[in-house]
Design a protein around this motif. Structure first.
Motif, PDB file in Angstrom:
ATOM      1  N   PRO A   1       0.915  -1.229  -0.009  1.00  0.00           N
ATOM      2  CA  PRO A   1      -0.010   0.053  -0.047  1.00  0.00           C
ATOM      3  C   PRO A   1       0.880   1.219  -0.038  1.00  0.00           C
ATOM      4  O   PRO A   1       2.026   1.299   0.386  1.00  0.00           O
ATOM      5  N   LYS A   2       0.211   2.194  -0.567  1.00  0.00           N
ATOM      6  CA  LYS A   2       1.167   3.623  -0.657  1.00  0.00           C
ATOM      7  C   LYS A   2       1.023   4.221   0.737  1.00  0.00           C
ATOM      8  O   LYS A   2       0.392   4.054   1.546  1.00  0.00           O
ATOM      9  N   GLY A   3       2.408   4.814   1.032  1.00  0.00           N
ATOM     10  CA  GLY A   3       2.489   5.364   2.525  1.00  0.00           C
ATOM     11  C   GLY A   3       3.195   4.450   3.301  1.00  0.00           C
ATOM     12  O   GLY A   3       3.348   4.725   4.702  1.00  0.00           O
ATOM     13  N   ASN A   4       3.179   3.238   2.910  1.00  0.00           N
ATOM     14  CA  ASN A   4       3.617   2.178   4.057  1.00  0.00           C
ATOM     15  C   ASN A   4       2.911   2.114   5.169  1.00  0.00           C
ATOM     16  O   ASN A   4       3.366   1.946   6.280  1.00  0.00           O
ATOM     17  N   PRO A   5       1.561   2.096   5.252  1.00  0.00           N
ATOM     18  CA  PRO A   5       0.848   1.809   6.513  1.00  0.00           C
ATOM     19  C   PRO A   5       0.847   0.584   7.074  1.00  0.00           C
ATOM     20  O   PRO A   5       1.377  -0.633   6.494  1.00  0.00           O
ATOM     21  N   ARG A   6       0.670   0.258   8.465  1.00  0.00           N
ATOM     22  CA  ARG A   6       0.560  -0.968   8.903  1.00  0.00           C
ATOM     23  C   ARG A   6      -0.682  -1.750   8.256  1.00  0.00           C
ATOM     24  O   ARG A   6      -1.661  -1.232   8.067  1.00  0.00           O
ATOM     25  N   VAL A   7      -0.557  -3.099   8.359  1.00  0.00           N
ATOM     26  CA  VAL A   7      -1.696  -3.890   7.677  1.00  0.00           C
ATOM     27  C   VAL A   7      -1.860  -5.086   8.749  1.00  0.00           C
ATOM     28  O   VAL A   7      -0.942  -5.762   9.058  1.00  0.00           O
ATOM     29  N   LEU A   8      -2.991  -5.313   8.783  1.00  0.00           N
ATOM     30  CA  LEU A   8      -3.376  -6.629   9.481  1.00  0.00           C
ATOM     31  C   LEU A   8      -4.367  -7.419   8.443  1.00  0.00           C
ATOM     32  O   LEU A   8      -5.351  -6.579   7.709  1.00  0.00           O
ATOM     33  N   VAL A   9      -3.957  -8.591   8.428  1.00  0.00           N
ATOM     34  CA  VAL A   9      -4.925  -9.450   7.608  1.00  0.00           C
ATOM     35  C   VAL A   9      -5.349 -10.574   8.559  1.00  0.00           C
ATOM     36  O   VAL A   9      -4.684 -11.401   9.182  1.00  0.00           O
TER      37      VAL A   9
END
Length: 74
Positions: free
Chosen positions: A11-19
């Motif tokens: 994702p753009k901006g390198n946010p934290r991601v939870l799956v």
């Protein structure tokens, strides 16, 4: 839907991601969830015995606890 077949980049901006998903989800298989998490470079949270609507049933607090713990990480 097989999430592993999606062409997903970071994702753009390198946010934290939870799956997070349930292992009894009729829409997204655990293998698809793992593939999606791999695409994002994270470890998935797969809740045993849960289906698609993690927050809608009587065991909603299991998903909530996982989400809360993820949000509380610095």
């Amino acid at each position: 839907m097989e999430l592993g077949k999606l062409s997903i980049g970071p994702p753009k901006g390198n946010p934290r991601v939870l799956v997070m998903a349930g292992d009894n989800d009729p829409i997204a298989s655990p293998a698809s969830v793992r593939a999606l998490a791999t695409a994002y470079g994270v470890e998935p949270i797969i809740l045993d015995g849960e289906a698609h609507d993690l927050f809608a049933g009587p065991t909603w607090s299991r998903a909530y606890d996982q989400l809360r713990a993820w949000l509380d990480q610095s």
